[in-house]
Every structure is written in structure tokens, then in C-alpha cells.
Motif scaffolding. Structure first.
Motif, PDB file in Angstrom:
ATOM      1  N   PRO A 143       0.815  -1.229   0.000  1.00  0.00           N
ATOM      2  CA  PRO A 143       0.000   0.000   0.000  1.00  0.00           C
ATOM      3  C   PRO A 143       0.851   1.282   0.000  1.00  0.00           C
ATOM      4  O   PRO A 143       0.303   2.369  -0.108  1.00  0.00           O
TER       5      PRO A 143
ATOM      6  N   GLY B 106       4.536   6.541   5.178  1.00  0.00           N
ATOM      7  CA  GLY B 106       5.008   6.231   3.825  1.00  0.00           C
ATOM      8  C   GLY B 106       6.166   5.243   3.877  1.00  0.00           C
ATOM      9  O   GLY B 106       6.200   4.364   4.752  1.00  0.00           O
TER      10      GLY B 106
ATOM     11  N   ARG C  96      -7.522  12.172   7.462  1.00  0.00           N
ATOM     12  CA  ARG C  96      -8.501  11.094   7.648  1.00  0.00           C
ATOM     13  C   ARG C  96      -7.869   9.930   8.381  1.00  0.00           C
ATOM     14  O   ARG C  96      -8.437   9.369   9.322  1.00  0.00           O
ATOM     15  N   ASN C  97      -6.651   9.548   7.968  1.00  0.00           N
ATOM     16  CA  ASN C  97      -5.965   8.458   8.661  1.00  0.00           C
ATOM     17  C   ASN C  97      -5.717   8.805  10.130  1.00  0.00           C
ATOM     18  O   ASN C  97      -5.968   7.987  11.024  1.00  0.00           O
TER      19      ASN C  97
ATOM     20  N   THR D 104       1.592   5.895  -2.721  1.00  0.00           N
ATOM     21  CA  THR D 104       0.800   5.384  -1.598  1.00  0.00           C
ATOM     22  C   THR D 104      -0.663   5.242  -2.024  1.00  0.00           C
ATOM     23  O   THR D 104      -1.107   5.879  -2.985  1.00  0.00           O
ATOM     24  N   ASN D 105      -1.384   4.444  -1.279  1.00  0.00           N
ATOM     25  CA  ASN D 105      -2.791   4.245  -1.650  1.00  0.00           C
ATOM     26  C   ASN D 105      -3.604   5.532  -1.512  1.00  0.00           C
ATOM     27  O   ASN D 105      -4.614   5.698  -2.207  1.00  0.00           O
ATOM     28  N   GLY D 106      -3.167   6.425  -0.653  1.00  0.00           N
ATOM     29  CA  GLY D 106      -3.803   7.746  -0.595  1.00  0.00           C
ATOM     30  C   GLY D 106      -3.627   8.496  -1.916  1.00  0.00           C
ATOM     31  O   GLY D 106      -4.563   9.112  -2.434  1.00  0.00           O
TER      32      GLY D 106
ATOM     33  N   ASP E  44      -6.215  13.440   3.077  1.00  0.00           N
ATOM     34  CA  ASP E  44      -6.127  11.980   3.199  1.00  0.00           C
ATOM     35  C   ASP E  44      -5.336  11.578   4.442  1.00  0.00           C
ATOM     36  O   ASP E  44      -5.667  10.591   5.114  1.00  0.00           O
TER      37      ASP E  44
ATOM     38  N   GLN F 123       1.263   3.455   7.443  1.00  0.00           N
ATOM     39  CA  GLN F 123       0.868   4.090   6.186  1.00  0.00           C
ATOM     40  C   GLN F 123       1.153   5.594   6.199  1.00  0.00           C
ATOM     41  O   GLN F 123       1.634   6.139   5.210  1.00  0.00           O
TER      42      GLN F 123
END
Lengths: 592, 592
Positions: free
Chosen positions: A440, B419, B351-352, A445-447, B348, B416
Motif C-alpha cells: 500500500p 510512507g 482522515r488516517n 501510496t494508496n492515498g 487523506d 501508512q
């Protein structure tokens, strides 16, 4: 131990992703179903018998750096040699340079199996394949003559050098510089980090593709050029010659994929006296157009990383399923045998395993559909080709992000199914949980993928392409409804509801973008991508069930619809109604 | 680096979990708010300054076994000594044996902070505290005299020995046996696995509590007794005497919590010539009632493991938040400063981070509320005490499973947010992701917790206790509705909807159980537990916001309601409608 699910993969390619229709209409030239089956079977055999048995030693030994040279895990160099001898490196590469020119659908299916065998092993060749694409599309004839055949055969390997310490997701911040020497070559200076397979002992030479700035290049992403920098500068006869000034300064101590060397590469800062300073390189493509060249590699690389997600999920599922059929604990109503019941009979374990299995199938179908779109785009012309290229572009971020997200989820559930044994490294479930976590993150990145989906892909075709795709999924829902197959349960209804959610969320985001409220759209990007993927995944599972007619696929599709698809409503609500509270609460996060 | 969030913890204890009201009404004796604050502050200091700095060396060195002796990571023995000298081991232990007799609410709050410092360190004392409880409640006066003071002070440590290779979740399958010698002692023979802190160099003696079968004991769980087996048999003066025949045969190579030795313990199979065979032990509690004794430890141990989930989530959030405020990439509309924006300004990433923060707060509130119920049960009589004990029993599986599930989720999001740096071990985010993964497994897998909730806890009070609890949550939703605080957004409405889902799902499961359709109930147990926890968590966040009056808690509550609570509808649908498709699809899983 992993066994390549060749039959399921072939079925998904042919009857879900569209390979069968493409073969039947001749859209893929003279490729036959027999050849497809033979290739998949042999790729599966190689993954099962050759790669998978060496995964554990790769995890345990890892890649080791000493004196700027990387030693790969025991047996891996020989494994790589057998792999190239099998012609696997050039599977989808152009025939002109010794490749087999096969569709990407076959390429990604094979890639899935190799990654299930070992992510750390398979990620290396993925980068070489990307380098082949970039060089073939953008480099001069001379560079092609010198490098392509060797990269296609796998005699040499390639790398992608983007990231620098200050420039991860934001390539505008790159600082590595390239100075023209006047003889057509350049001297490269700078430091690149996180370079996968930047140094290793698999091949005699390594071909680095490096993003750097020319003197006086514009700031930002429009001032970046792409350069080819070989580890050894080829002699006239093509053999590796003088050592170039590019060295591996360190490798990372990582959570997973230990067998894959992740290198810090130093360009132009470590060479012998008397030599001109700088690493020798050649321009690939036009000046200041490096990012466009790199994006050629990146789109396919993103799908390739998506396959890692599918692959690690499949491997985790197989391992957990085998354990659940073997391990015995307690009583279960579905078990009438002697002694304790295999835990696969406990409903809670079944829920975990079915979640793992159907998420994997959904991600696989989306990824193969993405490859299908690329194949049709390449094999057609004009508007048709453009339509399918849009389709591939739409599906790429979804294939990358959803597959790698579920890779982590499924690997985590796999640990859970094993109970205490899952936490013990010897079992192997934990290694998949560790390996899965990189996918991911890298290749965007998935973001970033979600932002790409919303900001760049929803506008495709004037905003209409996405609705054409949704309409295709809607046809599947209708086909389920009229199939009158009781085994589908409430699938048709739930799929229709999910498609409504997807439609509404899409309209909402498009209108936010049109209004210039980009932040509100970005706040919902990740939930939107998952909403999209769950809906598409359910539709693909249904398409497979309809094509197959058997009870098993129908039952799995129904499980997915009745147990996992319900999340789409909540995701739609987040996309539409979650941004304001996110922006308000975010004020609590900012320091100072 | 972790900094104990003492203020937030104190607020949650007092104004969300009920500590303030209990202090005000005198339900906790003469404990004062000042003392509470002083203890939390000092426990936080110890976690921040003493434990957290030694977490990394624990992960890197791990516990090392040589010649049946385990050497702990460098500095950990001294750390444990300082910890016991601070009196922390006896925080909630009976004053009669040197403890401080403080409420469990304080105990779990301190435990959370120590686990945020290092899960691998804090899990050891957790087991000692469990051993103290079991001995105090069930053992003979002589055993109490010999062992309790030393265990309360931490001079000796305790362990729990349940699992055997063939008996993990299913204790009925235990085989370890105990033979009476006639002098009141027993000889124990057998093998136990996954024994946390089964061997180490922290203390002069280790007191094992061991489940075993007496000769002619009934089969199944009603034939299991509990024994106390010291590593060194105490002399008359209480000092450690003869070496007992219990040895650590191996320690596990684990995914995480490397500093915590996970031992295979062999009883009665390795002793010197001339000695009677068997490890010397003494019965704790009545014959064949060992499981009841062990459950005394297990309920509290389960809440303690829940605290590990909260703890690792808090540590992961803090680390990710710090990184997001420091790391700069790209532009962001909320950033007007020079150069690239700190990534905390990207929606984003926000949000995480908000997902991480609010899930952590929700799990913390549920866990503290569970401790509050235990405290009130202990400090009251008759029906009131029974009511609060039911409440603690209801909340225990939720606190354990939800907290540890979100521990994994939050730690994964933490990687995540970092990164590529998240995948590098030096960063520390990966270690939390590894550590977090054990907590959903040990002390009863989270699947077992969900089954416990549905099968044993929903029937409490004739099936009415759970609805009394839901009614209390409903009062919070009403209070939000009448607060007219605009910052709550749609919180009241969404909380009401979630409570409806919880009510309907609860009724459904109770009726399935009443109809004897247990498997259908079990199929929905895990989604039900999460539905329960999200709803309760949202209500607790709202209670905190109402008590506080500030904008920050209100904004976070609203984020949770508008972004995370929507999942409850899908969970309710799975509970009510997911079982049939699960049972049908599960047929595809069974081998042979």
C-alpha cells in the motif's frame, strides 16, 4: 506451502476479465486458448516448485550489503537464472527484442503467481519489465540496441530511481542533477533512496533509470528529465566495461520483503582519482519530459504492485485454509467425526476464511480487468483504443490500492486464523503479514492512488467514462436478477444498491471538483476508492458465477454480497457527508 | 517518542468512565481526586521516561535463551527493579499483602501507559497481577503467607500456564497431570506452550500457576485443577530453596513483543538423579475447579490485554502525528507557510490520523468503563454489586476484542502515514504493527471473545442486562440531541440509528439462541461485537464532549459519528442476514 491456483486464475482471466471473448474475436491476434493454458500452467509450476520453496530462506537471510556489493539469499541467484532461462522475463516484452509479446493479461497472471511464491523475489523483475517499457517507448535507437535485448532476456536487470530523502510522493522537489558533457552523455550527481534491487548479484550489469534535473531546468515537475545510468558502461561489443560512478551506500532494514535489497544509491560521489566526476548517463526521451517517460513505467508498475496484493492475499488464504483443515479444537455442529473438530467447522473461522477468499477473488478480477483494458487498447485503433486506454487508466489506481489494502487485511486475518501459531515466525503467516505491508506504500501510496482516481480519472471522457463503466456493472446486476438462480440470495438487490451508492458518490465528487472544492473531494477519495472496488468486485464475482453455472462461485458471490458489500452504504455516506467533520476535527492535529 | 497522555486519560476516567461520580459519592472510599491525579501523573512519567526509552532495545535484542536460562534485553532487569521499587506492581493489590488497594480504573490506566511504553515489558507484570488475584481468592492461607507478599511487591513474578500443543482455545483437551504425594503436595507432569515470562532474569523466583488433571478426574473442563508450582521451592524462611523440576525448553521466535519471553515449559521431565520425578506443586482452590479459579485471572487479564490494544494504538497515533507535522510533501490548501506543506495538512492524511485518534479514544473509554464496573461491583453489595459485575462481564469481551482489533488497524494506519519510512524498522512504526498483532490472539482469540459476548453475556439478567446498558447509551444520544450544540453535526441522529441497529441485532441474536440456532448466532458474533463497540464508543465520545464543553472533543465525536459509525448498519445486516450465505459458502472450505 503455496500451490498456484492455475484453474481459478485461468477462469478469471477468460470468463471474468474478458480474455475468452478477446481470443474468440481475434482481438489478440493468433493467440490460442491452448497456448494460454500451457503458459499459465508452466508459470504456476515455476511459482509452486521453484520460487515458493525459497521464500523462507529469503526472509531469514535477507539481502546483505558488504563493501558496496549486495549478496542475495542462498539459492536466489540460481533461481533467477532458471527464471530467465525459462523466458519468463520477456513474457510481455516486444518480440523485436527477444520477448514473447504476449498480452499483459498473461503477464499479470504470471506475476501474481510469482509474487505468491515470493514477493521479495518477484519485485525485482517487475522493475526490469518497467525499464524495458520506458526504454522501448522513449529511448534513442542506440540505447535500445545496447540495452533492450539484455534487459528483455534478463541478462541485465533494470531499476527505477525516483525518490530522494526530501522528495517522496512529491517529485517536484527532486534535486539530483545531470550535466551535459558535450559528447551526448551526461554526468549525474545526487542521492536516491528506496531503490528496489538497486544493487545485487543476480546479473553482470544493472541499468538504472534515474530522474534528474538539467542545468537551468524549470522548477517543479516540468524540469525533470530521465537518464539511463548503467552500473558498468557497456563496451563496443556490448559486454560490461568500466565501472560507473554509481554505488549502493546502504540497504534498509525493513519490516518485510527481506530478500529484496532496498538501496540508497549515490551518483557521482565515490570514484577513483583521475576520473571525471559524476556518473555517466544518457538521456531517455526529451529534456524535461522525464516524468512523462516515468509514468509509462509507473502505470504498469502500479498494476504490478496491485498483483502483489492479490498474490500475498492468495498465499495467506491458502496457508490459513490448510491450517484450519488440520488444526483441531473443540466441538462444532458441522463436525460428526471423532475427536475435536477441525477449526474450519467453526462459523467464526469460516467467516474469516470466506472474507479472505472472496476479497482476494474480487481484487484479482479487478486487476485482470485492468490488464484486459490495456491489452485491448494496445491491440485496437482510434476511438476504441482510446476508450480502452481510459478504462485501464480508470482501473489502475483501484487495482493498485484495493488489492494492496486487502493484501494487508487478508494477511492479518491469516495470522488470526492460525491463533498463537500465527505469531510464531516459523509458521510463515507472519512473514506474509510483514511483506504485505509495503504494497500500500510503494509505487504511490494508496492515498495518492485515491487522489489520482478522483482528480484525474473521474474527469475522463468529459466525466462520462466512469458512468459507462458503471453501466456495464449494472448489466451484470440485471443478469443476476433475471437468472432466477436461488443460490444468489439477495445478491442482485444488494448489487443494485451498491451501484446506486457508487453512482451517487461519483456524481457528488464530480460536482465538488467542478465547484473547485477540491479538499472536500480529497477527503472522500479513499472511502470512494473502496466503495468503487467493493462494487466492481461484487459484480465480477457475479459475472464469474453466471459464466460458470456452478454452485461454488454462486455461493461465494452471495457471501460477498450479503456479508461484505453492505459497507458500501457507509462509504457512500462518508464520501458525501464526511468531509466537513473531517476538516473541522483536523484542526486538532496541527502542531504549533 | 511516546509521551503519556495523562490529561486525556484522567479526563476519560473521570468524566466518561464514571470515576468522578464514584469519588464524589464516596463509592471508592476515601480516595481523592488529588491522589488520582498524582498517581496518574507519576505512572505517566515512569512510562514516558523509564519504559519507552528501553522499548527499542527490547525489540532488537529480544529475550535470549541459553542453558534453560533466559537473559532479558539490556537494562530491562534494572527497569523492572525501578518499577517494583516505585510500588507499581501492587497498585491494585490488596493492602493486607502490601498492595495499595487502589481501584482497577487506576490500574488499567497505568497499565495502558506502561504498555504504550513497551508492550513486551508491561505484559510480564500483568501476569503477576493475575496470579496475585487467583492466589488471594482461592489459595490456602499457607500459600498466601508464602507467596502473596513477594508477588505483590514484585520480588517474585507469576505466570499462567494453560495452553498445551493440542489444547489452545479448547481447555477441555488438557493433558498435563498432577499426582498427589500424600503430604499435601502434588507432582506435576506435562508440557505447556506459549507461557509468557515463563523464564527470565528479573526475579529470584517465578511462581507458575498451572492447569492440570488429577488422577481419575472427569474428562473435559470439569476435570481440571489449578496448581501453584514455584521455580524454586521456598525455604522455611521464605527464601528460594531447592530447584523445582520445571524448566524452559525453548522460547519462540515471534513476529513482535520480542522482549517478552514466550516459553515452552516442561514439568517433571528433566531432573537430577536421586530425586523423585515430577515438579512439586500445591493445589489452588478445590479439586477439579481449576477453570473457575483461572477465570478469576482471565477476566481481568482480558481487560489488561484490551489495554494493550489501546496502548499500542495510542503510541502509533502519537508517532504518526509527530511525523505528519514534520514531514513535508507537496502543497495543501490549508498551508500558507513557505515551501512544501507538512503532510498533516493533506485531507487523506488527516482522515488516517483522525481515524486513529478517535478509534483509540473509543476503545479507551470502553475499557475504562469496564474497569469502572468492576470497581463498583467490588465496592458495593447485593443487587447493586451483582448488577455491576454483570456490566463488567458484558463489557470485558468487547474491551478485549475491539481494543486489540483497533490496535492492529491503528498501527497499520500508522505505518501508512509514514510512507516508505514506515516500512523501515528504525522508524519504530513497524515495531508497533508487529507488536499489535498478538493482542487479538492471546487471552482468548477475538473470535472467542465474540462468542463469549453472544453466548454468555447476552443472556445476563435474563437477557435484560444488555438492554439496560443500551438504554444508558440512548440517554447520551438524547443529551446530544437536546444540547443544541451545532458542532455535533448529525451525531445525535447517527447515534440513534446505531443504537437501533444494536438493539435489533441484539434481539435477533437472543432469538436465534432461544431457538437453538446457535451456529447462526455464532456466524454473526464478530460483526456484532464490532457493532456494539462502535456504538458504545461513539456514545462515550459524546459523553466526553458533553462533559467537556470544548470544541475539540465535540469535533472529534462528530468525525467519529459521521465517518466511522456508518459501518454499524452494514454490521447489523451481517448479524441478521449474513449467516445463511456464510454457512452455504463454507462448504467450499472443507477439505476431503
Amino acid at each position: 506451502m503455496y500451490r498456484a491456483p492455475v484453474e481459478d486464475i485461468a477462469f478469471t482471466l477468460k470468463h471474468v476479465a474478458g480474455l475468452k471473448a478477446a481470443l474468440d474475436t481475434g482481438a489478440l491476434g493468433d493467440l490460442t486458448e491452448d497456448l494460454v493454458d500451457a503458459i499459465l500452467s508452466e508459470a504456476g509450476r515455476f511459482a509452486t516448485e521453484e520460487i515458493a520453496p525459497l521464500a523462507k530462506i529469503g526472509d531469514e537471510q535477507g539481502a546483505v550489503l558488504k563493501d558496496a556489493a549486495v549478496t542475495m539469499p542462498a539459492g536466489w541467484k540460481e533461481l533467477y537464472k532458471r527464471w530467465t532461462e525459462g523466458g519468463w522475463n520477456g513474457l510481455s516484452a516486444p518480440e523485436e527484442y527477444g520477448g514473447q509479446g504476449l498480452p499483459m493479461m498473461l503477464g499479470v497472471a504470471a506475476l501474481e503467481m510469482w509474487n505468491s511464491g515470493s514477493m521479495a523475489f518477484a519485485v525485482g523483475p517487475t522493475l526490469t519489465i518497467g525499464a524495458v517499457e520506458a526504454i522501448e517507448k522513449h529511448a534513442s535507437d542506440e540505447l535500445k540496441r545496447t540495452y533492450l535485448e539484455k534487459l528483455v532476456s534478463g541478462e541485465w536487470m533494470g531499476t527505477m530511481n525516483l525518490t530522494e530523502p526530501q522528495a517522496g510522493s512529491d517529485l517536484a522537489a527532486l534535486r539530483t542533477r545531470a550535466e551535459p558533457t558535450g559528447d551526448g552523455s551526461y554526468r549525474i550527481f545526487g542521492q536516491k533512496i528506496f531503490i528496489t534491487y538497486g544493487e545485487h548479484d543476480f546479473t553482470d550489469n544493472i541499468v538504472h533509470l534515474v530522474l534528474a534535473r538539467l542545468p537551468d531546468a524549470p522548477a517543479g515537475t516540468h524540469g525533470i528529465s530521465l537518464f539511463l545510468v548503467p552500473k558498468f558502461i557497456p563496451n563496443e561489443d556490448g559486454s560490461p566495461g568500466a565501472r560507473n560512478d554509481v554505488f549502493c551506500a546502504s540497504i534498509e532494514h525493513k519490516l518485510g520483503i527481506h530478500g529484496s535489497p532496498t538501496c540508497t544509491m549515490i551518483y557521482g560521489d565515490g570514484f577513483a582519482e583521475g576520473m571525471e566526476p559524476g556518473a555517466v548517463g544518457w538521456l531517455v526521451g526529451e529534456e524535461n519530459r522525464g516524468l512523462a517517460c516515468m509514468f509509462t513505467m509507473m502505470n504498469n508498475a502500479r498494476l504490478a504492485i496491485g498483483m502483489q496484493g492479490v498474490a500475498v492475499a492468495e498465499a495467506a488464504f491458502q496457508k490459513a485454509l490448510a491450517y484450519a483443515n488440520e488444526r483441531r479444537q473443540g466441538r462444532a455442529s458441522g463436525w460428526s467425526g471423532e475427536g475435536m473438530a477441525p477449526i474450519v467447522h467453526h462459523p467464526d473461522v469460516q467467516r474469516n476464511l470466506l472474507t479472505m477468499k472472496t476479497l482476494t477473488q474480487a481484487a484479482r478480477a479487478i486487476s485482470y480487468a485492468c490488464a484486459h483494458a490495456t491489452d485491448i487498447a494496445r491491440n485496437s485503433q482510434g476511438a476504441e483504443s482510446a476508450h480502452w486506454q481510459d478504462r485501464a487508466n480508470l482501473l489502475t489506481p483501484i487495482a493498485k490500492a484495493f488489492s494492496t489494502d486487502i493484501g494487508v487485511e487478508v494477511a492479518s486475518l491469516g495470522v488470526q486464523v492460525h491463533g498463537g501459531m500465527g505469531f510464531i515466525e516459523e509458521t510463515g503467516a507472519a512473514a506474509l503479514y510483514r511483506d504485505a505491508r509495503i504494497a500500500p506504500i510503494y509505487e504511490g501510496t494508496n492515498g495518492i492512488q485515491a487522489i489520482d482516481l478522483v482528480v484525474r480519472k473521474l474527469p475522463l471522457g468529459g466525466g462520462e467514462h466512469v458512468f459507462g463503466y458503471i453501466a456495464e456493472l449494472d448489466e451484470i446486476a440485471n443478469a443476476v436478477a433475471v437468472s432466477n438462480r436461488s443460490g444468489f440470495g439477495r445478491t442482485a438487490l444488494l448489487l443494485e444498491q451498491a451501484l446506486d451508492c457508487l453512482t451517487n458518490a461519483t456524481r457528488h465528487l464530480q460536482s465538488r471538483l467542478a465547484d473547485g472544492r477540491t479538499d472536500a473531494a480529497l477527503a472522500g477519495a479513499t472511502p470512494y476508492l473502496r466503495l468503487f472496488a467493493l462494487t466492481a468486485g461484487a459484480a465480477y464475482l457475479a459475472r464469474g458465477a453466471l459464466a460458470d453455472g456452478g454452485e461454488e462461485r454462486t455461493a461465494l458471490c452471495r457471501f460477498f454480497a450479503e456479508n461484505l458489500l453492505g459497507e458500501t452504504r457507509a462509504l457512500k455516506d462518508r464520501v458525501i457527508g464526511g468531509a466537513e467533520s473531517l476538516a473541522t476535527a483536523a484542526k486538532t492535529l496541527v502542531h504549533g
